[in-house]
Write an enzyme that holds these catalytic residues in place. Structure first.
Site, mmCIF file in Angstrom:
data_model
loop_
_atom_site.group_PDB
_atom_site.id
_atom_site.type_symbol
_atom_site.label_atom_id
_atom_site.label_comp_id
_atom_site.label_asym_id
_atom_site.label_seq_id
_atom_site.Cartn_x
_atom_site.Cartn_y
_atom_site.Cartn_z
ATOM 1 N N HIS A 135 -3.207 4.481 4.950
ATOM 2 C CA HIS A 135 -4.323 3.558 5.156
ATOM 3 C C HIS A 135 -5.632 4.191 4.695
ATOM 4 O O HIS A 135 -6.425 3.578 3.988
ATOM 5 C CB HIS A 135 -4.408 3.180 6.634
ATOM 6 C CG HIS A 135 -5.606 2.361 6.988
ATOM 7 N ND1 HIS A 135 -5.776 1.065 6.559
ATOM 8 C CD2 HIS A 135 -6.697 2.662 7.739
ATOM 9 C CE1 HIS A 135 -6.923 0.605 7.018
ATOM 10 N NE2 HIS A 135 -7.502 1.553 7.735
ATOM 11 N N ARG A 161 0.861 -1.185 0.000
ATOM 12 C CA ARG A 161 0.000 0.000 0.000
ATOM 13 C C ARG A 161 0.900 1.238 0.000
ATOM 14 O O ARG A 161 1.495 1.576 1.006
ATOM 15 C CB ARG A 161 -0.919 -0.031 1.228
ATOM 16 C CG ARG A 161 -1.580 1.298 1.527
ATOM 17 C CD ARG A 161 -2.605 1.201 2.635
ATOM 18 N NE ARG A 161 -2.097 0.686 3.899
ATOM 19 C CZ ARG A 161 -1.418 1.413 4.780
ATOM 20 N NH1 ARG A 161 -1.105 2.686 4.522
ATOM 21 N NH2 ARG A 161 -1.021 0.879 5.927
ATOM 22 N N TYR A 214 4.756 5.018 11.479
ATOM 23 C CA TYR A 214 5.027 3.592 11.697
ATOM 24 C C TYR A 214 5.806 2.915 10.567
ATOM 25 O O TYR A 214 6.158 1.745 10.688
ATOM 26 C CB TYR A 214 3.718 2.833 11.951
ATOM 27 C CG TYR A 214 2.664 2.983 10.863
ATOM 28 C CD1 TYR A 214 2.707 2.203 9.707
ATOM 29 C CD2 TYR A 214 1.620 3.893 10.994
ATOM 30 C CE1 TYR A 214 1.736 2.324 8.728
ATOM 31 C CE2 TYR A 214 0.653 4.028 10.020
ATOM 32 C CZ TYR A 214 0.715 3.238 8.879
ATOM 33 O OH TYR A 214 -0.239 3.363 7.902
#
Length: 365
Positions: free
Chosen positions: A268, A264, A277
């Site tokens: 998100h 990805r 992260y």
């Protein structure tokens, strides 16, 4: 009477830890012992669908930033997995998407604006599932998996030649719903293929914090299913493997798990902060393995496309984006009475009474 153990099915082979790859990241063909790439016409259609899908992702993300959508989970970087899987379906088959699979739905033929209904907070699924043979887009992880098992089980009992493709992420495999679906699909031998788009992150949780299995495809063996591990940024490989798995499922070979290793690129959702992260170097690594660049390089090398045809693909993508933008520019005309449609085949008396009461109240307004 002699006792026999009914658990005598042949043990499925372990999937390879090396993903099936038919086109490398530089656009060169990669030989594989079990799978071959689709013919040039299919490769060109895969690329066209990915170009349209990426432009759709970009436009939907812009609409979210403008407040036209409440949220949008982009699948940029995952186009090969979604397009490759969907274009392997037959006209009779069903698609069971999750919230990140808008590109798959558009590729499957669902109206692009109706595809975005979920992210506008509108009613129901936003489209007629039977018209498109596409189940409602699910937000809770893995709930679509059991639905696909139920549909194919019922279809088989009715003598209908129907298979289903379930789209799910790596995070969904950690849910109990996934376990139940895998188990029932294998026990009932239903023609379902579970396509896991392993994009490495369940929001901010890395896949190694979810599973200690060598690959997510290895989970298939524990349920008595076939498992395949494929390069999810290679649209040719995804298409070939999913098509093979669907054909085996239709012929009575049972369900299968196909793990597509992808990434990805975008956050998100538009409200995520991925820099908290994951490293920029990781994103760059996967950006260099862009599925669109890979397929374009192959098609150019083999003279399947030229600048003119690629420009047509770009225009096709822009037409879709423009239509979505224009159709979502105005205010919606809401019909409160639509809350009662497509809920029951036969409307219960109590609900019909509520519908009439609402209609009378709206007349006064």
């Amino acid at each position: 009477m002699k006792y026999t153990d009914e658990r005598s099915r042949p043990v499925p082979p372990l999937p390879s830890q090396e993903p099936v790859r038919l086109v490398d990241r530089h656009g060169r063909r990669h030989e594989h012992s079990s799978f071959t790439a689709p013919d040039p016409a299919v490769l060109a259609e895969l690329h066209r669908a990915m170009v349209i899908g990426r432009r759709f992702n970009q436009q939907a993300s812009t609409l979210a930033r403008q407040g036209r959508l409440a949220v949008y989970p982009s699948s940029m970087g995952q186009e090969a997995s979604q397009v490759g899987g969907v274009l392997a379906l037959s006209e009779r088959d069903w698609l069971f998407p999750s919230y990140r699979d808008s590109v798959a739905m558009v590729t499957h033929g669902v109206d692009p604006v109706e595809t975005l209904t979920l992210f506008r907070g509108d009613w129901h699924s936003g489209y007629n599932p039977h018209r498109y043979r596409c189940a409602p887009q699910c937000t809770p992880l893995a709930t679509n998996a059991s639905h696909a098992v139920g549909l194919t089980y019922a279809a088989r009992r009715k003598g209908r030649d129907v298979a289903a493709l379930v789209l799910m992420g790596d995070g969904a495999t950690s849910e109990g719903d996934a376990h139940e679906a895998y188990n029932f699909a294998a026990v009932w031998n239903t023609p379902v293929v579970f396509l896991i788009q392993n994009n490495h992150w369940a929001i901010s949780v890395p896949v190694h914090r979810q599973s200690a299995a060598p690959t997510l495809a290895h989970k298939a063996v524990g349920y008595g299913m076939r498992g395949y591990n494929v390069d999810g940024n290679d649209a040719a490989a995804v298409h070939a493997v999913v098509k093979h798995a669907l054909a085996e499922a239709r012929d009575g070979g049972g369900p299968a798990i196909v793990e597509a290793l992808t990434y990805r690129i975008d956050p998100h959702t538009n409200s995520d902060a991925p820099q908290r992260y994951r490293d920029a170097a990781e994103v760059e690594y996967w950006a260099e393995r862009d599925p669109l660049a890979r397929m374009e390089a192959l098609l150019r090398n083999e003279q399947v496309v030229d600048d003119g045809l690629l420009e047509i693909y770009e225009r096709d993508g822009e037409k879709v984006a423009t239509a979505v933008r224009e159709r979502m520019a105005g205010e919606d005309k809401l019909d409160p009475g639509s809350l009662f449609t497509d809920v029951y085949a036969a409307v219960p008396p109590a609900l019909e009474q509520q519908r009439r009461g609402l209609a009378e109240e709206l007349k006064g307004v």
